[in-house]
Design a protein around this motif. Sequence first.
Motif, PDB file in Angstrom:
ATOM      1  N   SER A   1       4.753  10.304  -6.291  1.00 52.44           N
ATOM      2  CA  SER A   1       6.006  10.532  -7.007  1.00 52.44           C
ATOM      3  C   SER A   1       6.735  11.783  -6.491  1.00 52.44           C
ATOM      4  O   SER A   1       7.003  12.725  -7.235  1.00 52.44           O
ATOM      5  N   PRO A   2       7.082  11.786  -5.189  1.00 52.10           N
ATOM      6  CA  PRO A   2       7.734  12.973  -4.617  1.00 52.10           C
ATOM      7  C   PRO A   2       9.179  13.114  -5.099  1.00 52.10           C
ATOM      8  O   PRO A   2       9.764  12.157  -5.614  1.00 52.10           O
TER       9      PRO A   2
ATOM     10  N   TYR B   1       0.848  -1.210   0.000  1.00 50.88           N
ATOM     11  CA  TYR B   1       0.000   0.000   0.000  1.00 50.88           C
ATOM     12  C   TYR B   1       0.879   1.254   0.000  1.00 50.88           C
ATOM     13  O   TYR B   1       0.647   2.194  -0.765  1.00 50.88           O
ATOM     14  N   LEU B   2       1.892   1.269   0.855  1.00 51.44           N
ATOM     15  CA  LEU B   2       2.798   2.418   0.919  1.00 51.44           C
ATOM     16  C   LEU B   2       3.542   2.589  -0.403  1.00 51.44           C
ATOM     17  O   LEU B   2       3.675   3.703  -0.904  1.00 51.44           O
ATOM     18  N   GLU B   3       4.009   1.475  -0.965  1.00 57.57           N
ATOM     19  CA  GLU B   3       4.740   1.556  -2.236  1.00 57.57           C
ATOM     20  C   GLU B   3       3.866   2.164  -3.322  1.00 57.57           C
ATOM     21  O   GLU B   3       4.341   2.983  -4.120  1.00 57.57           O
ATOM     22  N   ARG B   4       2.595   1.808  -3.341  1.00 55.63           N
ATOM     23  CA  ARG B   4       1.678   2.385  -4.330  1.00 55.63           C
ATOM     24  C   ARG B   4       1.403   3.858  -4.038  1.00 55.63           C
ATOM     25  O   ARG B   4       1.315   4.671  -4.969  1.00 55.63           O
TER      26      ARG B   4
ATOM     27  N   GLN C   1      14.569   1.079   7.559  1.00 57.03           N
ATOM     28  CA  GLN C   1      14.969  -0.283   7.204  1.00 57.03           C
ATOM     29  C   GLN C   1      13.968  -0.926   6.253  1.00 57.03           C
ATOM     30  O   GLN C   1      14.359  -1.634   5.330  1.00 57.03           O
ATOM     31  N   CYS C   2      12.668  -0.680   6.482  1.00 56.79           N
ATOM     32  CA  CYS C   2      11.643  -1.257   5.602  1.00 56.79           C
ATOM     33  C   CYS C   2      11.740  -0.696   4.193  1.00 56.79           C
ATOM     34  O   CYS C   2      11.786  -1.444   3.216  1.00 56.79           O
ATOM     35  N   LEU C   3      11.754   0.626   4.088  1.00 65.23           N
ATOM     36  CA  LEU C   3      11.728   1.257   2.778  1.00 65.23           C
ATOM     37  C   LEU C   3      13.015   0.995   2.000  1.00 65.23           C
ATOM     38  O   LEU C   3      12.976   0.759   0.799  1.00 65.23           O
TER      39      LEU C   3
ATOM     40  N   TYR D   1      15.493   5.418  -3.147  1.00 67.58           N
ATOM     41  CA  TYR D   1      14.338   4.532  -3.122  1.00 67.58           C
ATOM     42  C   TYR D   1      13.702   4.583  -4.510  1.00 67.58           C
ATOM     43  O   TYR D   1      13.042   5.567  -4.852  1.00 67.58           O
ATOM     44  N   HIS D   2      13.958   3.604  -5.315  1.00 70.41           N
ATOM     45  CA  HIS D   2      13.420   3.527  -6.684  1.00 70.41           C
ATOM     46  C   HIS D   2      13.574   4.852  -7.437  1.00 70.41           C
ATOM     47  O   HIS D   2      12.621   5.343  -8.050  1.00 70.41           O
ATOM     48  N   GLY D   3      14.749   5.440  -7.339  1.00 71.69           N
ATOM     49  CA  GLY D   3      15.033   6.679  -8.064  1.00 71.69           C
ATOM     50  C   GLY D   3      14.655   7.952  -7.323  1.00 71.69           C
ATOM     51  O   GLY D   3      14.870   9.044  -7.849  1.00 71.69           O
TER      52      GLY D   3
END
Length: 189
Positions: free
Chosen positions: A116-117, A107-110, A129-131, A148-150
Amino acid sequence: QKAKALQALQSETSDCQKCSLAQTRTNIVFGQGTPDARLVFVGEAPGYHEDQQGLAFVGRAGKLLDDILSNGMGLTRDDVYICNILKCRPPKNRDPGPVEIPCCLPYLERQLQIISPEVICCLGRIASQCLLQTNDAMRDLRGQWHDYHGTRTMVTYHPAYLLRNPPEKKKTWADIQKIMAELGLKRPA
């Protein structure tokens, strides 16, 4: 567009039963702020006050986060987005568990994909640690940029930790200043 996508995702989470926290929560704490946020703050999980109100960071730690935003950055909650790894409060505010995190993290990833900050600020060890998918200690994570993913991601102390350890506020302020420089923000007069 982003607002509609976040509303749809929030509706999807509103009756989540993926883990046992569904039985003990009062409210899901999805997150709040502007869908167009340049900066997203990510904490670990809702506490008592958050669970009662359905809003992220509304207790004492939330007040400190508000002070950092307004007095330090010249921003309000309406200028950023605030959310957590978990959407439900763990009993007695215990740390999120190994069963709960994988249920909630998508949910957080979505949320982060939709918003898209430009910058993510992880508040505390668990969120970081999670992210960032690491077991590194806070002392090794905070104060430097991660990816984190760019998306540029800064790790700093959780406001609840700062309430218990006020001298560490100086380190958090240094981290916040790096975020401000990245976003081109000037400290309010």
